[in-house]
Design an enzyme around this catalytic site. Structure first.
Site, PDB file in Angstrom:
ATOM      1  CE  LYS A  64      38.132  49.173  35.092  1.00  0.00           C
ATOM      2  NZ  LYS A  64      37.839  47.912  35.748  1.00  0.00           N
ATOM      3  CD  GLU A 124      50.464  51.206  46.997  1.00  0.00           C
ATOM      4  OE1 GLU A 124      51.294  50.282  46.913  1.00  0.00           O
ATOM      5  OE2 GLU A 124      50.581  52.129  47.810  1.00  0.00           O
ATOM      6  CB  CYS A 173      51.306  43.314  44.842  1.00  0.00           C
ATOM      7  SG  CYS A 173      50.610  43.888  46.393  1.00  0.00           S
ATOM      8  CD  GLU A 181      53.477  41.034  39.918  1.00  0.00           C
ATOM      9  OE1 GLU A 181      53.129  41.608  38.868  1.00  0.00           O
ATOM     10  OE2 GLU A 181      53.098  41.394  41.036  1.00  0.00           O
TER      11      GLU A 181
HETATM   12  P1  NAP Z   1      45.777  45.221  35.825  1.00  0.00           P
HETATM   13  O1  NAP Z   1      45.610  44.391  34.632  1.00  0.00           O
HETATM   14  O2  NAP Z   1      46.719  46.354  35.777  1.00  0.00           O
HETATM   15  O3  NAP Z   1      44.324  45.733  36.224  1.00  0.00           O
HETATM   16  C1  NAP Z   1      44.079  46.502  37.374  1.00  0.00           C
HETATM   17  C2  NAP Z   1      42.838  47.341  37.143  1.00  0.00           C
HETATM   18  O4  NAP Z   1      43.121  48.297  36.113  1.00  0.00           O
HETATM   19  C3  NAP Z   1      41.633  46.540  36.641  1.00  0.00           C
HETATM   20  O5  NAP Z   1      40.470  47.111  37.204  1.00  0.00           O
HETATM   21  C4  NAP Z   1      41.698  46.759  35.133  1.00  0.00           C
HETATM   22  O6  NAP Z   1      40.481  46.571  34.467  1.00  0.00           O
HETATM   23  C5  NAP Z   1      42.124  48.218  35.109  1.00  0.00           C
HETATM   24  N1  NAP Z   1      42.642  48.658  33.828  1.00  0.00           N
HETATM   25  C6  NAP Z   1      43.340  47.975  32.897  1.00  0.00           C
HETATM   26  N2  NAP Z   1      43.603  48.762  31.826  1.00  0.00           N
HETATM   27  C7  NAP Z   1      43.050  49.972  32.097  1.00  0.00           C
HETATM   28  C8  NAP Z   1      42.971  51.214  31.386  1.00  0.00           C
HETATM   29  N3  NAP Z   1      43.503  51.360  30.179  1.00  0.00           N
HETATM   30  N4  NAP Z   1      42.332  52.233  31.981  1.00  0.00           N
HETATM   31  C9  NAP Z   1      41.776  52.104  33.184  1.00  0.00           C
HETATM   32  N5  NAP Z   1      41.803  50.955  33.901  1.00  0.00           N
HETATM   33  C10 NAP Z   1      42.441  49.908  33.367  1.00  0.00           C
HETATM   34  O7  NAP Z   1      46.213  44.353  37.088  1.00  0.00           O
HETATM   35  P2  NAP Z   1      45.536  43.035  37.636  1.00  0.00           P
HETATM   36  O8  NAP Z   1      45.970  41.905  36.790  1.00  0.00           O
HETATM   37  O9  NAP Z   1      44.074  43.223  37.872  1.00  0.00           O
HETATM   38  O10 NAP Z   1      46.193  42.952  39.092  1.00  0.00           O
HETATM   39  C11 NAP Z   1      47.396  42.319  39.328  1.00  0.00           C
HETATM   40  C12 NAP Z   1      48.519  43.336  39.422  1.00  0.00           C
HETATM   41  O11 NAP Z   1      48.235  44.247  40.484  1.00  0.00           O
HETATM   42  C13 NAP Z   1      49.830  42.685  39.785  1.00  0.00           C
HETATM   43  O12 NAP Z   1      50.863  43.247  39.021  1.00  0.00           O
HETATM   44  C14 NAP Z   1      49.991  43.027  41.261  1.00  0.00           C
HETATM   45  O13 NAP Z   1      51.319  43.024  41.695  1.00  0.00           O
HETATM   46  C15 NAP Z   1      49.372  44.375  41.315  1.00  0.00           C
HETATM   47  N6  NAP Z   1      48.960  44.708  42.694  1.00  0.00           N
HETATM   48  C16 NAP Z   1      49.669  45.648  43.375  1.00  0.00           C
HETATM   49  C17 NAP Z   1      49.335  45.939  44.694  1.00  0.00           C
HETATM   50  C18 NAP Z   1      50.106  46.965  45.480  1.00  0.00           C
HETATM   51  O14 NAP Z   1      49.632  47.361  46.535  1.00  0.00           O
HETATM   52  N7  NAP Z   1      51.261  47.415  45.028  1.00  0.00           N
HETATM   53  C19 NAP Z   1      48.263  45.284  45.304  1.00  0.00           C
HETATM   54  C20 NAP Z   1      47.547  44.339  44.568  1.00  0.00           C
HETATM   55  C21 NAP Z   1      47.913  44.062  43.253  1.00  0.00           C
HETATM   56  P3  NAP Z   1      40.403  45.468  33.265  1.00  0.00           P
HETATM   57  O15 NAP Z   1      40.833  44.186  33.861  1.00  0.00           O
HETATM   58  O16 NAP Z   1      38.972  45.538  32.851  1.00  0.00           O
HETATM   59  O17 NAP Z   1      41.330  45.857  32.151  1.00  0.00           O
END
Ligand code: NAP
Length: 481
Positions: A176, A251, A285, A383
């Site tokens: 997904k 992650e 991130c 962040e």
């Molecule tokens: P996010 O809001 O947590 O979303 C990540 C993914 O999870 C999206 O596909 C989102 O889909 C999905 N998601 C959200 N709620 C969900 C649920 N209840 N059930 C299943 N899936 C769900 O994060 P983001 O804003 O896309 O990404 C930024 C974050 O990722 C930052 O905090 C960054 O630091 C972190 N990140 C970490 C790494 C690492 O390697 N540690 C790498 C890259 C990014 P929807 O948007 O449709 O809700």
């Protein structure tokens, strides 16, 4: 517009038709123009995808590593050969400059190459027994069906960093992708298809995150969930997967400090701090979120940094001159603006940038450096995920380490120093999963990447990346001697 409609649900080797009534519009964050619409799938499609993945697992999981590896090699070759086109699609849906996007696609392909190689190296163990009539083996076996959830900031490499090791280990996958960037995911799945991946091994469902996630969490067939995204969603997945005791790789977010010591090579520290903070417009991130500069070199550092930041060109990522594209969406602009407003209100001074205006043609914000920053500002606690670099000065090594560690996050930290003893001392003291010393690019296929504390569980990359997708089965043999 790429196409009016893009098929984006792929189950058991078939692309499903998109019902226009159940579709999501994808737009370019640099121009706000519509690119295409993709399918808005939910629980039902996810259930079917999990079923297909389970059926495919019965044969994919039993293939030799060498056979799985051949398909991964082929996918790597196809991806590299098409890097420019894939990079263009990535820039159009995500916004990053084309050169960065092509770099990401090549990096994503490199994960497939690495795990094509690792597929044949999932070694077991022979444990020397304390009893003559026993022999003990540990055999690695694929976990089973994996649910993979990925973010928008690296729409290509976050997928291959998960699918590479999962597929190499013999698992099958339901993916997904983030709703903002499904097109890169569609292209990657097409590459697997072209490379000869059997039906059902890789499945793709775009749409309703909550519904798709809930099905992955409640369906017993899914044995492992691998997630990259925010800490909040990571916590939710951890809580909800307790019911079936699913394995989890997380992650999550970061709040990386950069520490520039007085013995650092300042020109190097300036260029690399700039690269760390402003790559992907600060939406990384592991990007620098707080910069601590020793008082003795702070003036020099700030002056050189200001000159370089002022030279950065903001614009559409498809324009060759662009260094910084747009932020992903209006909410991201709002968050960055609120961090900036809060810091200025609490006494920070703007060294350069600081524009609070959202361009009417896209989600742009100018790269900004702040001085006179104090610990109680939001930018030093949360962040930011945007192009704002707060600078603080320090004099004492122990104090700056304590400040750097004063966060629940623990993904990446960076130091600039030319002193070997300090390098070791500070690297050991920093509570982070990754420490970059005179280096801000630690995400490579051959090394383990991952956070500690609330930045995550598990490692992606290196031979370590296979561990989460392999169960270690102990076979205890009683033999006649
Ligand atoms: P996010 O809001 O947590 O979303 C990540 C993914 O999870 C999206 O596909 C989102 O889909 C999905 N998601 C959200 N709620 C969900 C649920 N209840 N059930 C299943 N899936 C769900 O994060 P983001 O804003 O896309 O990404 C930024 C974050 O990722 C930052 O905090 C960054 O630091 C972190 N990140 C970490 C790494 C690492 O390697 N540690 C790498 C890259 C990014 P929807 O948007 O449709 O809700």
């Amino acid at each position: 517009m790429i196409n009016s409609i893009t098929k984006s649900i792929y189950i058991n080797g078939q692309w499903l038709d998109v019902d226009p009534e159940k579709s999501d519009l994808i737009s370019n964050p640099a121009t706000l123009e519509a690119l295409t619409s993709v399918a808005h799938g939910g629980a039902e499609e996810t259930k079917q995808a999990i079923k297909a993945a389970d059926q495919a697992f019965q044969s994919w999981g039993k293939l030799s590593g060498r056979k799985r590896s051949k398909i991964l090699y082929k996918a790597h070759e196809l991806m590299l050969a098409d890097a420019e086109r894939l990079g263009t699609i990535l820039t159009m849906e995500q916004g990053k400059p084309l050169k960065e996007a092509i770099g990401e696609v090549k990096g994503a392909a490199a994960f497939l190459l690495w795990y094509a190689e690792e597929a044949s190296r999932a070694y077991g163990e022979w444990i020397p027994s304390s009893v003559r009539s026993k022999r003990m083996l540990v055999i690695p076996q694929p976990v089973g069906v994996v649910g993979a959830i990925t973010p928008w900031n690296f729409p290509s490499s976050m997928i291959t960093r998960k699918l590479g090791p999962a597929l190499a280990a013999g698992c099958t996958v339901v993916l997904k992708p983030a709703p903002e960037t499904p097109l890169s995911a569609v292209e990657i799945v097409k590459i697997f298809e072209q490379a000869g991946m059997p039906p059902g091994v890789v499945n793709l469902v775009t749409g309703d995150a909550e519904a798709i996630g809930k099905e992955m969490l409640t369906n017993k067939t899914v044995r492992h969930i691998t997630f990259t995204g925010s800490t909040n969603v990571g916590k939710y997945l951890m809580r909800e997967s307790a019911e079936h005791i699913k394995k989890l790789s997380l992650e999550l977010g970061g709040h990386a400090p950069i520490i520039v010591f007085d013995d650092a090579d300042i020109d190097k520290a300036v260029s690399l701090s700039l690269a760390s903070k402003f790559r992907n417009n600060g939406q990384t991130c592991i990007c620098a979120n707080r910069v601590f500069v020793h008082e003795a070199v702070a003036e020099d550092f700030q002056a050189k940094l200001k000159e370089k930041v002022e030279a950065l060109k903001v614009g559409n990522g498809l324009d060759e001159e662009t260094d910084l594209g747009p932020l992903i969406n209006a909410q991201a602009v709002e968050k960055v603006q609120s961090h900036l407003g809060d810091a200025i209100e609490k006494g920070a001074t703007v060294v350069c940038g600081g524009s609070l205006d959202e361009s009417e043609h896209g989600h742009f914000i100018s790269p900004t450096v702040l001085a006179n920053v104090s610990d109680h500002m939001r930018i030093m606690i949360e962040e930011t995920f945007g192009p704002i670099m707060p600078l603080q000065t320090f004099t004492d090594e122990d104090v700056v380490i304590e400040k750097a560690n004063q966060t629940d996050y623990g993904l990446a930290a960076y130091i600039f120093t030319e002193n070997t003893s300090r390098t070791i001392r500070v690297s050991e003291a920093l509570e982070y999963g990754i420490v970059g010393v005179n280096d801000v690019f630690p995400a490579v296929p051959e090394a383990p990447f991952g956070g500690i504390k609330q930045s995550g569980i598990g490692k992606e990359g290196g031979h370590h990346g296979m561990d989460d997708f392999l169960e270690k089965k102990f076979v205890s043999l009683g033999i006649d001697v």
